[in-house]
Enzyme design. Structure first.
Site: not given
Ligand code: G3I
Length: 300
Positions: A128, A171, A208, A236, A238
């Protein structure tokens, strides 16, 4: 074939999904994962905030869990991701000295890629990096602002040195429409890298999509990138509300390009999705196949 992975293998491709380490112990989840999918991308566990939360203190535990699951179930791995402006710890985003940041970035890439050498099919080396503002240029980030635009090339060269056998991908999202400045910016970067011998093997199209599915020229985009001499991958996927036709069209676009190596959906059940409110995946929250699942299986 009766599974996504077997159907994809029958046409020389893989079919993958994003996996969080925390769900491997969910029997329903793991059952679907190991029945249907031949490629795994860690959803968050290989990102910088997890793997190097403070300088030179590496934590590969969560990602190692996923890699050992994949090894035990004959699944390959995509590595996601080495250099990204998001999920980047504050100790990195606060660096304002170029020599320091270059050595920090190179050390991060070298250490992570070396840890997984021989175990990763393809790395998302840079994720990105392009802007959404219609400029076709790299977005503002600590990497671009402190190191200049050459950080992308530096990252690919460093990853290649650490694992010469892994495929190295750029990517991004919203690069599926050929007539977008962002797509053109990425295309020019890949063309330049190929012409100068910078090691790049693949481009990941996150895919996406809204409920209409891919843009009508998606296959043009995929084939134009492939013509530069790189693999293309849907990394990715969806689709909001998962219309079967939108999913089938996406799969057919990949199938129309011989260098489209495979498709990864960004989660298994709707309840696993980062956009779960839109029910964008192939399985419902109870693990049942949705109509989109059958559309994908038929289109492979
Ligand atoms: O691990 C912490 C946890 O300790 C805490 O209690 C909780 C409370 O909010 O947050 C947890 O972290 C979260 C993490 O996912 C694991 O669940 C983050 O807040 C959350 O922001 C994070 O989101 C991820 C996101 O990337 C972050 O940018 C999504 O799971 C993940 O699916 C998403 O994936 C991205 C790709 O990497 C890149 N392209 C876009 C895609 C969708 O956003």
């Amino acid at each position: 074939a009766t599974t996504l992975g077997a159907a994809a293998a029958g046409v020389g491709r893989y079919f993958g999904t994003a996996v969080p380490a925390g769900k491997l112990g969910d029997a329903q989840y793991a059952g679907i994962l190991d029945r249907e999918f031949t490629m795994i991308t860690p959803e968050n566990e290989m990102k910088w905030d997890t793997t190097e939360p403070s300088r030179n203190h590496f934590n590969f535990g969560p990602a190692d869990q996923i890699v050992s699951h994949a090894n035990a179930h004959n699944q390959r791995m995509r590595g996601h991701t080495l250099v990204w402006h998001s999920q980047l710890p504050g100790w990195v985003s606060g660096i304002n000295d170029a020599n320091t940041l270059r050595s920090v970035m190179d050390n991060h890439i070298t250490t992570e890629v070396t840890h997984y050498r021989g175990k990763i099919y393809a790395w998302d080396v840079v994720n990105e990096a392009f802007a959404d503002d219609g400029s076709g240029q790299l977005r503002s980030s600590v990497f671009r602002n402190v190191l200049g635009t050459g950080f992308v090339e530096e990252a690919f060269r460093t990853a290649h040195a650490a694992d010469p056998a892994a495929k190295l991908c750029y990517n991004d999202y919203s690069i599926e429409d050929w007539n977008s400045a962002k797509t053109q910016g990425v295309y020019k970067l890949v063309r330049d890298f190929k012409s100068r011998g910078v090691p790049i093997d693949c481009v990941g199209f996150q895919s996406h999509f809204g409920n209409g599915g891919p843009p009508s020229n998606f296959r043009t985009t995929l084939s134009n990138f492939a013509a530069l001499g790189v693999d293309v991958q849907l990394t990715e996927l969806d689709i909001a509300s998962a219309p079967p036709t939108a999913y089938a069209n996406t799969v057919k676009d990949c199938m129309s390009v011989s260098r489209c190596a495979g498709i990864t959906v960004w989660g298994i059940r709707d309840s696993d999705s980062w956009r779960s409110g839109e029910s964008p995946l192939l399985f419902d929250r109870n693990g049942n196949k949705k109509p989109a699942y059958n559309a994908v299986l038929t289109a492979l």
